[in-house]
Design an enzyme around this catalytic site. Structure first.
Site, PDB file in Angstrom:
ATOM      1  N   PHE B 116      30.718  66.143  14.532  1.00 20.63           N
ATOM      2  CA  PHE B 116      30.216  64.909  14.268  1.00 20.63           C
ATOM      3  C   PHE B 116      29.692  64.153  15.738  1.00 20.63           C
ATOM      4  O   PHE B 116      30.321  64.671  16.804  1.00 20.63           O
ATOM      5  CB  PHE B 116      31.015  63.900  13.696  1.00 20.63           C
ATOM      6  CG  PHE B 116      30.537  63.420  12.309  1.00 20.63           C
ATOM      7  CD1 PHE B 116      30.685  64.147  11.183  1.00 20.63           C
ATOM      8  CD2 PHE B 116      30.014  62.057  12.170  1.00 20.63           C
ATOM      9  CE1 PHE B 116      29.989  63.672  10.153  1.00 20.63           C
ATOM     10  CE2 PHE B 116      29.421  61.604  10.847  1.00 20.63           C
ATOM     11  CZ  PHE B 116      29.451  62.556   9.961  1.00 20.63           C
ATOM     12  N   GLN B 236      25.247  48.377  14.983  1.00 22.56           N
ATOM     13  CA  GLN B 236      24.715  49.796  14.893  1.00 22.56           C
ATOM     14  C   GLN B 236      23.529  49.912  14.178  1.00 22.56           C
ATOM     15  O   GLN B 236      23.627  49.799  12.798  1.00 22.56           O
ATOM     16  CB  GLN B 236      25.759  50.750  14.397  1.00 22.56           C
ATOM     17  CG  GLN B 236      25.499  52.251  14.750  1.00 22.56           C
ATOM     18  CD  GLN B 236      26.798  53.034  14.583  1.00 22.56           C
ATOM     19  OE1 GLN B 236      27.233  53.557  13.505  1.00 22.56           O
ATOM     20  NE2 GLN B 236      27.251  53.453  15.867  1.00 22.56           N
ATOM     21  N   LEU B 248      21.072  56.082   4.039  1.00 26.20           N
ATOM     22  CA  LEU B 248      21.719  56.930   4.743  1.00 26.20           C
ATOM     23  C   LEU B 248      21.655  58.296   4.712  1.00 26.20           C
ATOM     24  O   LEU B 248      21.901  58.700   3.666  1.00 26.20           O
ATOM     25  CB  LEU B 248      23.071  56.458   4.913  1.00 26.20           C
ATOM     26  CG  LEU B 248      24.065  57.148   6.393  1.00 26.20           C
ATOM     27  CD1 LEU B 248      23.368  56.513   7.468  1.00 26.20           C
ATOM     28  CD2 LEU B 248      25.327  56.866   6.128  1.00 26.20           C
ATOM     29  N   GLU B 251      25.152  61.832   9.398  1.00 25.96           N
ATOM     30  CA  GLU B 251      25.122  62.779  10.738  1.00 25.96           C
ATOM     31  C   GLU B 251      25.814  64.375  10.336  1.00 25.96           C
ATOM     32  O   GLU B 251      25.793  64.955  11.425  1.00 25.96           O
ATOM     33  CB  GLU B 251      26.210  61.916  11.490  1.00 25.96           C
ATOM     34  CG  GLU B 251      26.064  62.152  13.119  1.00 25.96           C
ATOM     35  CD  GLU B 251      26.889  61.033  13.858  1.00 25.96           C
ATOM     36  OE1 GLU B 251      26.791  59.867  13.466  1.00 25.96           O
ATOM     37  OE2 GLU B 251      27.643  61.336  14.743  1.00 25.96           O
ATOM     38  N   ARG B 282      25.318  57.574  18.328  1.00 25.91           N
ATOM     39  CA  ARG B 282      24.143  57.079  17.403  1.00 25.91           C
ATOM     40  C   ARG B 282      23.198  56.147  18.367  1.00 25.91           C
ATOM     41  O   ARG B 282      21.996  56.201  18.252  1.00 25.91           O
ATOM     42  CB  ARG B 282      24.896  56.228  16.139  1.00 25.91           C
ATOM     43  CG  ARG B 282      25.464  57.249  15.432  1.00 25.91           C
ATOM     44  CD  ARG B 282      26.251  56.347  14.307  1.00 25.91           C
ATOM     45  NE  ARG B 282      26.673  57.551  13.282  1.00 25.91           N
ATOM     46  CZ  ARG B 282      27.640  57.052  12.122  1.00 25.91           C
ATOM     47  NH1 ARG B 282      27.738  55.790  11.830  1.00 25.91           N
ATOM     48  NH2 ARG B 282      28.056  58.068  11.487  1.00 25.91           N
ATOM     49  N   HIS B 369      23.188  49.600  10.081  1.00 25.10           N
ATOM     50  CA  HIS B 369      24.121  50.368   9.476  1.00 25.10           C
ATOM     51  C   HIS B 369      25.639  49.800   9.796  1.00 25.10           C
ATOM     52  O   HIS B 369      26.306  49.644   8.499  1.00 25.10           O
ATOM     53  CB  HIS B 369      24.215  51.872  10.149  1.00 25.10           C
ATOM     54  CG  HIS B 369      25.190  52.739   9.539  1.00 25.10           C
ATOM     55  ND1 HIS B 369      25.067  52.850   8.138  1.00 25.10           N
ATOM     56  CD2 HIS B 369      26.229  53.467   9.866  1.00 25.10           C
ATOM     57  CE1 HIS B 369      25.941  53.979   7.816  1.00 25.10           C
ATOM     58  NE2 HIS B 369      26.787  54.069   8.842  1.00 25.10           N
ATOM     59  N   ARG B 411      29.723  52.305  17.628  1.00 27.60           N
ATOM     60  CA  ARG B 411      30.871  52.977  16.987  1.00 27.60           C
ATOM     61  C   ARG B 411      30.467  54.761  16.564  1.00 27.60           C
ATOM     62  O   ARG B 411      29.505  54.987  16.673  1.00 27.60           O
ATOM     63  CB  ARG B 411      31.114  52.472  15.491  1.00 27.60           C
ATOM     64  CG  ARG B 411      32.083  53.357  14.609  1.00 27.60           C
ATOM     65  CD  ARG B 411      32.292  52.539  13.157  1.00 27.60           C
ATOM     66  NE  ARG B 411      31.295  52.695  12.395  1.00 27.60           N
ATOM     67  CZ  ARG B 411      30.830  53.553  11.723  1.00 27.60           C
ATOM     68  NH1 ARG B 411      31.304  54.960  11.932  1.00 27.60           N
ATOM     69  NH2 ARG B 411      29.601  53.705  10.840  1.00 27.60           N
TER      70      ARG B 411
END
Lengths: 233, 597
Positions: B116, B236, B248, B251, B282, B369, B411
């Protein structure tokens, strides 16, 4: 394009009986039915009431009958419905107001099938091992979002609210076939009841209604087989 | 007014609320109040995974997770809290597994993990497999599992109750006021402790992945009661939302080898993050997409780029990157594997875009987000009321609504699910422990007065304004001027617009005068929360004259540790003005340095 949306309306504080109200509005093909309901509420009639939250088919709030089929309003596009849309509450549960029904009997049925993991053996320090094949065995039924599209499309449930209904059986299946769980026998006993699995007459409405594409009738069939054979193989 | 009494009251039934309720209910009388049915909570939409250094498939350590999180936060996260969370992570995952959570498995039967963004092997700098997952519905499985456990343990729920006020007596929590949606009646919940777990407020922005329910009720309520909000300028923008809809796309798509492609067909992340490329954190990727679009390299000159997970593309770039499987063989995927690992993503694209991601490109744009900021707490979920970290007796917050701060200015993916499991648990434990030694505070004479005044306004206003218009204008100006890139002038414009909208909001009158499921009334109140949070977000952002993590300013492009290595604490004063104060960041092991990927 111009859309006509006919919506079931009922406000127990004002209306003696339900009625239908039609609204015209501009929309594009990729609009969700939920978007249309929001627009009607925002600009034509603020009293229109419905449940919604995530708006992309995961939270399960906005199950309704759209052109006669149980659907999530956020996962049904104008592209699929055409320019004339009829929206009604899901069937078999008491209408509280407009598109909002009483979900309590549905959740009561869900709670009655031991819908949680049971294993009283001592916990290992790390994870309980499970092979990818064992995990795959119950994958389909882990997708359930408890929207009630399946249960409220089932004629057996319409006939008798005491029937546990497809959603409860799907959630029992999720644990019955989990190699780590130890309460399969108890669940099968609950489902082998007059209001349990035998009320399923393989009509397949549930499978067609599921917005998560769970093979509901197949899952019910596997539970039936386990009851008859006494084996989870 | 109906009155209830519980030692511990949890507001919200997402991952943090359910975890808090599960733990508190073991030793204290506990109720969870939620405006939705618990399984409707937004935790259920989390997709790609939950982070923990289990090392199932390759070497990993909680220290690496800690460092990655500190770096991801652009050094604004409090390092003691981050270390605590990353150390707790491993046990938290095993605990979820013991509750029955159906994680995907490795061939040996262990919990499967995938790469990730921003999670790395600290020695090589390459992506590491740290995200524990259940297909691309990890949040759904966490939410379902925790709710199932609550049923097993007979936790008391008040479903479809909208909490509208927090009662504070003698400086301590005393309960909440809530509206039962089905009857429209106000209920009083008298409590020794209150835990807010109400989630985020992304509905301020036009393009967002957030649910309608994410109207920031928790922070709006506590702010009106004089408590500060921390780091609200940090919000974010996830790089990959479905074009125009904001839904969404995890990721995890890039974790499985997906890549970002601009209008010229270039894999542009090579230029912005040479080492980890499409798995940079991100904020970095969202800015890169914005810059590609701004410089005319969006697809067909439009405001989007492509996410490409077609097997032939994945395999081509994996070979170029030299990506290997854990056993050393080359990384190769098939269409069937993509479908098996990302079934929901495939479904979303087919339904909302008419695109099949196994054979076609996905049009994406960044989407609002996640709130890094929120109600300030310490690492035990205890709410703090000032820059000296003084705790508020009996008041707790956990999950997205809280600012511990473990996410700082940005984050990392998978850390939100981890945050709510770890801090939800500790908030529940701490609240139950506090309740044992505490008495109920006496209730004020008319406990519902403040809430009633807020709601009466909607029934008596002149009705000159439409709530939907106000919401639309708020979302647009926030997306245009308070989005991925900001400037002093743009933010000033946003602030003036938000204040204009707040003034116009006073003229909103609801047409539904009934009691039963009066969603028009509830939604109007929620809009008021969003407007107030939009204001505090903008005021906090305008003051911060630097760029850090999710807060990027064109007029102050660099991070300024000398002046701004500190947390914002914003207070709503009685005259309606917002006052900003600051408190230091906790730094233990990792001194701030330049952040590159």
């Amino acid at each position: 394009m111009q859309i006509t949306i006919k919506i079931f309306r009922y406000n127990p504080e004002k209306d003696k009986k339900p009625r239908y109200e039609s609204y015209k509005l501009e929309a594009v093909e990729t609009d969700r039915v939920l978007d249309l309901l929001e627009k009607v509420k925002g600009y034509q009639d603020g009293t229109l009431s419905f449940r919604r939250s995530c708006a992309h088919g995961i939270c399960g709030s906005d199950a309704m009958r759209i052109n006669g089929f149980n659907r999530l309003a956020c996962k049904t596009l104008v592209r699929d419905t055409g320019a004339k849309i009829t929206v009604e509450p899901i069937l078999g549960l008491k209408v509280i107001k407009d598109l909002i029904v009483d979900m309590e009997p549905f959740f009561e049925n869900f709670r009655s099938v031991i819908p949680y993991f049971v294993n009283d053996e001592p916990e290992p320090a790390q994870e309980r091992l499970q092979s990818p094949e064992q995990r795959e065995r119950f994958d389909d039924t882990t997708k359930c979002i408890l929207c009630a599209c399946c249960t409220t499309s089932c004629p057996s449930f319409w006939a008798n609210e005491q029937y546990l209904g497809p959603a409860a059986i799907v959630n029992a299946h999720r644990f019955i076939f989990d190699s780590r769980d130890r309460a399969a026998a108890e669940r099968l006993k609950i489902l082998n009841d007059i209001f349990g699995i035998h009320r399923c007459h393989t009509i397949f409405n549930c499978t067609l209604a599921c917005p998560r594409e769970i093979q509901v009738t197949k899952a019910i069939g596997e539970v039936k087989k386990a009851i008859v054979t006494g084996s989870l193989e | 007014m109906k009155t209830h009494q519980f030692e511990v009251l949890v507001v919200g039934a997402g991952g943090a609320g359910l975890m808090a309720g599960l733990y508190a209910s073991r030793t204290a009388s506990t109720a969870i109040i939620t405006k939705l049915y618990p399984t409707r909570s937004h935790t259920g939409t989390a997709q790609g995974g939950i982070g923990a250094a289990l090392g199932s498939v390759e070497e990993d350590h909680p220290e690496w997770h800690t460092y990655d999180t500190v770096k991801g936060s652009d050094y604004l996260g409090d390092q003691d809290a981050i270390e605590f969370m990353c150390n707790e992570a491993v046990q938290a995952i095993y605990e979820l597994e013991h509750m029955g959570l159906p994680f995907d498995r490795t061939p040996e039967g262990k919990i499967s993990q995938r790469p990730f963004g921003g999670h790395t092997n600290n020695v090589t700098g390459k992506p590491v497999s740290r995200a524990c997952h259940a297909a691309d519905r990890t949040g759904h499985m966490i939410l379902q599992t925790l709710y199932q456990q609550c049923i097993k343990n007979n936790v008391t729920f008040y479903d479809e109750f909208q909490v509208v006020d927090l009662l504070m007596v003698n400086g301590a929590a005393a309960g909440v006021v809530a509206i039962e949606l089905a009857s429209g009646e106000m209920h009083l919940f008298h409590a020794k402790t209150v835990i807010f777990a109400t989630g985020g407020h992304g509905r301020i922005w036009e393009i967002t992945s957030n649910a309608y329910a994410f109207s920031g009720d928790g922070p709006a309520i506590t702010m009106r009661r004089g408590l500060p909000l921390e780091d609200m300028e940090f919000f974010q923008f996830h790089p990959t939302g479905i074009y125009k809809l904001g839904i969404l796309i995890t990721e995890g798509v890039r974790g499985e080898g997906g890549i970002l492609i601009n209008g010229l067909g270039e894999r542009f992340m090579e230029r912005y993050a040479p080492t980890v490329k499409d798995l940079a954190s991100r904020d970095v990727i969202s800015r890169a997409i914005y810059l590609e679009i701004r410089d005319g390299r969006g697809v067909n000159g439009q405001n989007y780029v492509y996410l490409d997970v077609r097997p032939e593309s994945v395999n081509k770039y994996a070979a170029l990157d030299g990506r290997k499987n854990p056993d050393g063989s080359p990384f190769v995927v098939t269409g069937e594997q993509i479908l098996a690992k990302l079934p929901d993503i495939v479904d979303f694209c087919r339904v909302y875009l008419g695109v099949d991601p196994v054979t076609q490109l996905m049009p994406i744009q960044p989407t609002a987000h996640y709130a890094m900021g929120g109600i300030p707490t310490n690492k035990y979920g205890e709410v703090i009321s000032n820059e000296e970290n003084t705790t508020v007796p009996g008041l707790y917050a956990a999950g997205e609504v809280a600012c511990v701060s473990v996410h700082g200015a940005n984050r990392l993916g998978t850390n939100s699910l981890l945050d709510l499991v770890v801090f939800g648990k500790y908030a529940g434990l701490r609240a139950a422990e506090f309740a044992k030694g505490a008495a109920y505070q006496p209730l004020p004479a008319d406990p519902a007065a403040f809430a009633r005044a807020q709601f009466d306004q909607f029934l008596t206003a002149d009705g000159k304004e439409n709530a939907f218009d106000i919401a639309r204008e708020m979302k647009k100006v926030m997306f245009d001027d308070m989005g991925i890139f900001r400037s002093g002038q743009g933010m000033q414009n946003a602030l003036e617009k938000i204040r204009e909208l707040q003034a116009r909001f006073k003229h909103v009158r609801v047409t539904d005068t009934g009691k039963i499921f009066n969603m028009e009334l509830i939604n109007a109140w929620e809009l008021g929360n969003l407007l107030d949070l939009a204001e505090v977000t903008t005021v906090s952002a305008l003051a911060r004259t630097e760029s850090r993590g999710g807060h990027s300013r064109e007029d102050y492009p660099d991070r300024d540790d000398k002046k701004w290595l500190k947390h914002t604490m914003a207070y709503l004063r009685e005259n309606g003005r917002i006052e900003l104060k600051y408190k230091p960041v906790v730094i233990t092991k990792y001194q701030p340095k330049e952040r590159t990927y």
